[in-house]
Design a protein around this motif. Structure first.
Motif, short mmCIF file in Angstrom:
data_model
loop_
_atom_site.label_atom_id
_atom_site.label_comp_id
_atom_site.label_asym_id
_atom_site.label_seq_id
_atom_site.Cartn_x
_atom_site.Cartn_y
_atom_site.Cartn_z
N SER A 112 0.85 -1.18 0.00
CA SER A 112 0.00 0.00 0.00
C SER A 112 0.89 1.24 0.00
CB SER A 112 -0.94 0.01 1.22
OG SER A 112 -0.19 0.06 2.42
N GLU A 113 0.28 2.38 -0.28
CA GLU A 113 1.03 3.63 -0.30
C GLU A 113 0.89 4.32 1.04
OE1 GLU A 113 1.00 7.78 -2.85
OE2 GLU A 113 0.69 5.85 -3.91
N GLY A 114 1.99 4.89 1.51
CA GLY A 114 1.97 5.60 2.78
C GLY A 114 2.98 6.72 2.77
N ARG A 115 2.91 7.54 3.79
CA ARG A 115 3.83 8.69 3.87
C ARG A 115 5.25 8.26 4.16
NH1 ARG A 115 2.88 13.98 7.81
NH2 ARG A 115 4.65 15.21 7.03
N GLN A 118 7.26 1.59 5.71
CA GLN A 118 6.95 0.85 6.93
C GLN A 118 6.50 -0.55 6.58
OE1 GLN A 118 3.62 2.39 9.18
NE2 GLN A 118 4.53 1.76 11.12
N GLU A 127 2.14 -6.12 5.89
CA GLU A 127 1.80 -5.05 4.96
C GLU A 127 3.01 -4.14 4.79
OE1 GLU A 127 -1.43 -1.38 4.40
OE2 GLU A 127 -1.29 -2.48 6.31
N ARG A 129 4.08 -0.58 3.47
CA ARG A 129 3.65 0.75 3.05
C ARG A 129 4.86 1.53 2.57
NH1 ARG A 129 -0.36 2.51 8.09
NH2 ARG A 129 -1.85 0.79 7.85
#
Length: 260
Positions: A112-115, A118, A127, A129
């Motif tokens: 997934s995409e995250g800031r 992680q 997961e 990110r």
């Protein structure tokens, strides 16, 4: 007239000259070999590690004799490379890789995409990110941090069980990829463990920890040392057999994931 002083001649410095060559296996594969001419080598030697195959030549050996040596040992080389099989585990590809090895299992992996970069447990899997522009170096750094955190969590559960029977605690515990050893205990009390241990069976990881802790009692591998190991890990022979069967594969997997 006083005798002239004798000139002390020390050992010649070691020199290593490196290049690459190749050998064709009977199954049609062409295997690239690191070729090293070592000024201290006394004979031709072929080795296979997690970084690949290497041919060592003594100073006077010809390149032709080296190629002949490779050809004569191509069956052995094929067997060793098979033992290095990573079980299909290669460097992680964002959005493509679907599993992550951990504690003897392949955990489902979602992206997934995250800031921030992680990697964390999510249900029965993990997961990953990542920021939109994060590349392979960020994936590898985050993965290494994740593995080290997981390994330290395991050590944190196991260590209190063994400390009461030891003369002292380790000064520090380091986790890092190791080329051949699984662990070591330095004279200053620093205990080093191979990071690839967290990829394998937890019982085998715990055995290596126990093994190195017992060196706080006996620095050697004397019968007294093995009695200390036996008292804390009665199935240590079973775990040693596990490393004989799976050790190369574990190291190769970690190398593929962090350096592929």
């Amino acid at each position: 007239m006083p005798p002239s002083p004798r000139r002390l001649i020390g050992p010649r410095p070691r020199t290593l000259l490196r290049d690459r060559t190749a050998v064709h296996l009977d199954d049609g594969r062409e295997i690239e070999i690191e070729r090293v001419r070592d000024s201290r080598a006394r004979r031709l030697r072929l080795t296979v590690g997690e970084r690949g195959a290497r041919l060592t030549l003594p100073p006077r050996a010809s390149l032709i004799s080296g190629q002949r040596f490779l050809h004569e040992h191509r069956d052995w080389l094929a067997q060793q490379l098979a033992a290095q099989d990573t079980g299909g585990v290669v460097a992680l590809v964002r959005g493509d890789s679907a599993f992550l090895p951990l504690r003897g299992e392949l955990l489902p992996l979602c992206w997934s995409e995250g800031r921030f970069a992680q990697l964390q447990s999510s249900g029965d899997g993990v997961e990953f990110r990542l920021p939109a522009r994060a590349g392979t170096p960020a994936i590898q750094r985050t993965l290494r941090d994740f593995y080290e955190a997981q390994a330290r969590a395991d050590i944190g559960r196991w260590l209190p069980r063994y400390l009461p029977g030891l003369p002292r605690a380790p000064a520090r515990i380091r986790l890092r990829p190791m080329s051949s050893q699984w662990g070591s205990l330095a004279a200053n009390g620093v205990l080093s463990l191979d990071l690839s241990l967290v990829l394998g069976a937890p019982a085998a990881f715990e055995y290596v920890l126990v093994h190195e802790l017992c060196h706080l009692v006996h620095a050697d591998h004397s019968p007294a040392f093995w009695r200390e190991v036996e008292a804390r890990c009665p199935d240590w022979r079973l775990q040693r057999d596990y490393f004989h069967a799976e050790g190369r594969r574990l190291k190769a997997r970690l190398h593929a994931l962090l350096s592929g």
